[in-house]
Design an enzyme around this catalytic site. Structure first.
Site, PDB file in Angstrom:
ATOM      1  N   LYS A 228       0.994  -0.546  -0.093  1.00  8.99           N
ATOM      2  CA  LYS A 228      -0.077   0.038   0.035  1.00  8.99           C
ATOM      3  C   LYS A 228       0.647   1.109   0.130  1.00  8.99           C
ATOM      4  O   LYS A 228       1.752   1.058   0.584  1.00  8.99           O
ATOM      5  CB  LYS A 228      -1.183   0.041   0.778  1.00  8.99           C
ATOM      6  CG  LYS A 228      -2.010  -1.090   1.287  1.00  8.99           C
ATOM      7  CD  LYS A 228      -2.883  -1.158   2.821  1.00  8.99           C
ATOM      8  CE  LYS A 228      -4.114  -2.236   2.901  1.00  8.99           C
ATOM      9  NZ  LYS A 228      -4.884  -2.103   3.809  1.00  8.99           N
TER      10      LYS A 228
ATOM     11  N   ASN B 197      -1.367   0.224   7.032  1.00 12.65           N
ATOM     12  CA  ASN B 197      -0.718  -1.084   7.333  1.00 12.65           C
ATOM     13  C   ASN B 197      -0.048  -2.123   6.300  1.00 12.65           C
ATOM     14  O   ASN B 197       0.168  -3.033   6.271  1.00 12.65           O
ATOM     15  CB  ASN B 197      -2.194  -1.813   8.280  1.00 12.65           C
ATOM     16  CG  ASN B 197      -3.358  -2.255   7.037  1.00 12.65           C
ATOM     17  OD1 ASN B 197      -3.288  -1.821   5.643  1.00 12.65           O
ATOM     18  ND2 ASN B 197      -4.222  -2.968   7.687  1.00 12.65           N
TER      19      ASN B 197
ATOM     20  N   GLU C 169      -9.531 -11.889  -6.823  1.00  5.10           N
ATOM     21  CA  GLU C 169      -8.012 -10.321  -6.868  1.00  5.10           C
ATOM     22  C   GLU C 169      -7.017 -10.435  -7.604  1.00  5.10           C
ATOM     23  O   GLU C 169      -6.907  -9.413  -8.106  1.00  5.10           O
ATOM     24  CB  GLU C 169      -7.817  -9.888  -5.505  1.00  5.10           C
ATOM     25  CG  GLU C 169      -9.251 -10.019  -4.460  1.00  5.10           C
ATOM     26  CD  GLU C 169      -8.479  -9.777  -2.516  1.00  5.10           C
ATOM     27  OE1 GLU C 169      -7.170  -9.902  -2.999  1.00  5.10           O
ATOM     28  OE2 GLU C 169      -9.464 -10.117  -2.289  1.00  5.10           O
TER      29      GLU C 169
ATOM     30  N   TYR D 244     -12.779  -3.278  -2.066  1.00  8.53           N
ATOM     31  CA  TYR D 244     -13.067  -3.147  -0.506  1.00  8.53           C
ATOM     32  C   TYR D 244     -14.810  -3.160  -0.696  1.00  8.53           C
ATOM     33  O   TYR D 244     -15.423  -1.910   0.301  1.00  8.53           O
ATOM     34  CB  TYR D 244     -12.376  -2.047   0.130  1.00  8.53           C
ATOM     35  CG  TYR D 244     -11.016  -2.145   0.377  1.00  8.53           C
ATOM     36  CD1 TYR D 244     -10.522  -3.366   0.677  1.00  8.53           C
ATOM     37  CD2 TYR D 244      -9.785  -0.856  -0.208  1.00  8.53           C
ATOM     38  CE1 TYR D 244      -9.409  -3.533   0.732  1.00  8.53           C
ATOM     39  CE2 TYR D 244      -8.890  -0.985   0.078  1.00  8.53           C
ATOM     40  CZ  TYR D 244      -8.419  -2.627   1.549  1.00  8.53           C
ATOM     41  OH  TYR D 244      -7.133  -2.756   1.387  1.00  8.53           O
TER      42      TYR D 244
ATOM     43  N   HIS E  41      -1.878  -5.245   1.827  1.00 10.31           N
ATOM     44  CA  HIS E  41      -3.605  -6.252   1.567  1.00 10.31           C
ATOM     45  C   HIS E  41      -2.775  -7.247   1.358  1.00 10.31           C
ATOM     46  O   HIS E  41      -1.353  -7.868   0.464  1.00 10.31           O
ATOM     47  CB  HIS E  41      -4.201  -5.483   0.340  1.00 10.31           C
ATOM     48  CG  HIS E  41      -4.961  -6.485   0.132  1.00 10.31           C
ATOM     49  ND1 HIS E  41      -5.943  -6.486   0.340  1.00 10.31           N
ATOM     50  CD2 HIS E  41      -4.628  -7.150  -1.288  1.00 10.31           C
ATOM     51  CE1 HIS E  41      -6.953  -7.844   0.264  1.00 10.31           C
ATOM     52  NE2 HIS E  41      -6.345  -8.078  -0.916  1.00 10.31           N
TER      53      HIS E  41
HETATM   54  N1  UDP Z   1      -9.602  -0.766   7.733  1.00  7.76           N
HETATM   55  C1  UDP Z   1      -9.393   0.744   8.324  1.00  7.76           C
HETATM   56  N2  UDP Z   1     -10.456   0.396   9.474  1.00  7.76           N
HETATM   57  C2  UDP Z   1     -10.388  -0.101  10.256  1.00  7.76           C
HETATM   58  C3  UDP Z   1     -10.846  -2.031   9.190  1.00  7.76           C
HETATM   59  C4  UDP Z   1     -10.279  -1.717   8.549  1.00  7.76           C
HETATM   60  O1  UDP Z   1      -9.107   1.893   8.147  1.00  7.76           O
HETATM   61  O2  UDP Z   1     -11.207  -0.369  11.525  1.00  7.76           O
HETATM   62  C5  UDP Z   1      -8.709  -0.631   6.370  1.00  7.76           C
HETATM   63  C6  UDP Z   1      -7.252  -1.432   6.789  1.00  7.76           C
HETATM   64  O3  UDP Z   1      -6.331  -0.319   5.541  1.00  7.76           O
HETATM   65  C7  UDP Z   1      -7.616  -2.904   6.238  1.00  7.76           C
HETATM   66  C8  UDP Z   1      -8.904  -2.487   5.436  1.00  7.76           C
HETATM   67  O4  UDP Z   1      -8.899  -1.302   5.656  1.00  7.76           O
HETATM   68  O5  UDP Z   1      -6.413  -3.227   5.581  1.00  7.76           O
HETATM   69  C9  UDP Z   1      -9.117  -4.019   4.552  1.00  7.76           C
HETATM   70  O6  UDP Z   1     -10.537  -3.971   5.602  1.00  7.76           O
HETATM   71  P1  UDP Z   1      -9.705  -5.778   6.361  1.00  7.76           P
HETATM   72  O7  UDP Z   1     -11.101  -5.991   7.276  1.00  7.76           O
HETATM   73  O8  UDP Z   1     -10.176  -6.593   5.685  1.00  7.76           O
HETATM   74  O9  UDP Z   1      -8.842  -6.055   6.707  1.00  7.76           O
HETATM   75  P2  UDP Z   1      -7.446  -6.955   5.954  1.00  7.76           P
HETATM   76  O10 UDP Z   1      -8.046  -8.329   5.648  1.00  7.76           O
HETATM   77  O11 UDP Z   1      -6.753  -6.265   5.283  1.00  7.76           O
HETATM   78  O12 UDP Z   1      -6.332  -7.596   7.248  1.00  7.76           O
HETATM   79 MG    MG Z   2      -9.226  -8.485   3.729  1.00  3.98          MG
END
Ligand code: UDP
Ligand code: MG
Length: 154
Positions: free
Chosen positions: A9, A112, A126, A49, A115
């Protein structure tokens, strides 16, 4: 073998972590089947997303993911989805275990770093969303015999 779509990212690109992250996956023995830099647009991110579009943080997440170009990769390996999610760590980097990418490099939930696909089915969906078919390379690395036993290579 399974495949996973990885995005380094803007938080990973801007903090100079591209090389370190790719190195971790290579050292682990994952096969890089595709790799490129691209800018993400809103349409693609709304698809990627889709499970988050109604969340209050979605506009901020959109801006964050479009803040700079990203690196996208398709990684292949046996049980690659679970192996890679383990290497990536918990969504909130502050909760991610030391030794994981998010645990070692991040302090944020949104920013974070990376992805990774969360299921075998999403790994395929994806990869097809971010890569054209001719950008994915089906090859067997020469060191495969030192990464897997013969019966592990399915
Ligand atoms: N995210 C965020 N706040 C939250 C939860 C998710 O900004 O409370 C963002 C974060 O960058 C995350 C992305 O949305 O990686 C996708 O969320 P997901 O729940 O799919 O988490 P991941 O699979 O990336 O761990
Ligand atoms: Mg995810």
């Amino acid at each position: 073998m399974q495949q996973s779509l990885i995005i380094i990212k803007p938080s990973g690109v801007e903090r100079g972590l591209i090389g370190k992250i790719i190195d971790r996956f290579q050292q682990k023995g994952l096969i890089i089947a595709g790799l490129k830099m691209m800018r993400l647009d809103e349409g693609l991110l709304r698809e990627h997303y889709a499970h988050l579009v109604d969340k209050p943080f979605f506009p901020s997440l959109l801006r964050s993911m479009m803040a700079s170009p990203v690196i996208v990769m398709c990684l292949k390996g046996k049980d690659a989805i679970a192996v890679i999610r383990g290497m990536v760590g918990a969504t909130n980097s502050r909760n991610a275990a030391p030794g994981t990418i998010r645990g070692d490099y991040g302090m944020s939930s949104q920013e974070n770093i990376i992805h990774a696909s969360d299921s075998e089915e999403n790994g395929i969906i994806e990869t097809n969303r971010f890569f054209r078919p001719e950008e994915i390379f089906d090859y067997i690395p020469g060191n495969i015999g030192y990464i897997y036993s013969p019966d592990e290579r399915d």
